[in-house]
Design an enzyme around this catalytic site. Structure first.
Site: not given
Length: 295
Positions: A244, A11, A56
């Site tokens: 965010h 990942k 992942t």
């Protein structure tokens, strides 16, 4: 006959922000973590069997959970914890490679004893645009990429809701943005460098000192601070993307995230809200093009 050579999977670029709260003083570790695992993975390539494959998505969740459970003392220590975990907990994994980038933040001085405002370390880009038509000279100064963050004193609630609204109201949230600003001088500045540093300082002070109910309110306060304190500037246009930071749901792992000592956030890069506006000295004409600061 084809033979499988070196292979790995993982990942890439999990953005994790760990805020540690020591009373009114907050500490931030901001990491970009990439995980790559290798080992006995021949079967998934040959037959598609996932029996030895750790998803992942699980790697991403592990990064968040370890940030909450162990904290982030340093990138090196955090990466070591992750690498050891993946190799020792999964029989099919014989090697783990963890790559980490850390983004440093410097404190912005705030009134009183609160220390929860930060500016990304490393200078932003200074900009200038000059126009001359043979008679009139216009000078626009500016900056872009000034990344700032408040880890508290920001909320967003009472907004319009319709059938498509899923956003929950937030009474206390992380507020982060990349400031792009352009301002117009009414006359030549006696010292352009000093004028630029003064505007930068006013922008930072207003961001840090505003208890924000919306990014629009913060933007107007930042622009107003410049207009009020710099008599040679008649107009400033600001573009503030809302960077965010979402609280990670750690309840599936038996962990509470938002606690008195801090929390772990996912720093999303897109999509993002984009707040833009011009703040003018009363009676001054607007001359900065509205698309000047739009990314």
């Amino acid at each position: 006959m084809p033979t499988l050579g070196q292979n790995q999977y993982g990942k890439a670029e999990t953005r994790v922000v760990r805020v540690t709260r020591d009373g009114a003083v907050h500490h931030v570790r901001d990491l970009n973590v990439s995980v790559a695992l290798s080992g006995d993975m021949a079967e998934v390539h040959h037959s598609g069997s996932n029996a030895a494959v750790l998803p992942t998505d699980t790697m991403k969740n592990t990064v968040f959970a370890f940030a909450r459970e162990h904290g982030i003392a340093s990138p090196e220590e955090f990466g070591t914890l992750l690498a050891r975990h993946f190799v020792t907990s999964q029989p099919s994994i014989s090697r783990a490679r963890i790559r980490i980038e850390e983004y440093a933040w410097d404190r912005v001085p705030t009134p009183g004893e609160a220390e929860h405002s930060f500016v990304r370390a490393g200078r932003e880009t200074r900009t200038a645009r000059i126009a001359f038509d043979g008679e009139e000279l216009e000078i626009f100064s500016g900056l872009t990429g000034l990344t700032v963050m408040n880890t508290t004193d920001s909320e967003f609630r009472g907004f319009v809701k319709d059938r498509y609204t899923t956003l929950p109201e937030a009474g206390d949230r992380v507020l982060a943005t990349d400031v792009t600003a352009v301002w117009r001088h009414a006359a030549d500045a006696p010292d352009w460098d000093a004028a630029h540093e003064a505007v930068r300082g006013h922008l930072l002070a207003a961001f840090a000192g505003t208890s924000s109910s919306s990014l629009q309110q913060t933007l107007f306060r930042m622009g107003s601070e410049v207009i009020e304190r710099q008599p040679g500037i008649d107009e400033i246009r600001l573009s503030l993307p809302n960077k965010h930071h979402f609280l990670v749901d750690l309840e599936p792992f038996g962990m509470k995230n938002e606690t008195a000592d801090g929390a772990v956030y996912f720093a999303a890069d897109r999509p993002y809200g984009l707040i833009e506006a011009t703040v003018l000295r009363d009676g001054a004409p607007a001359r900065i093009p509205v698309d000047t600061t739009t990314p």
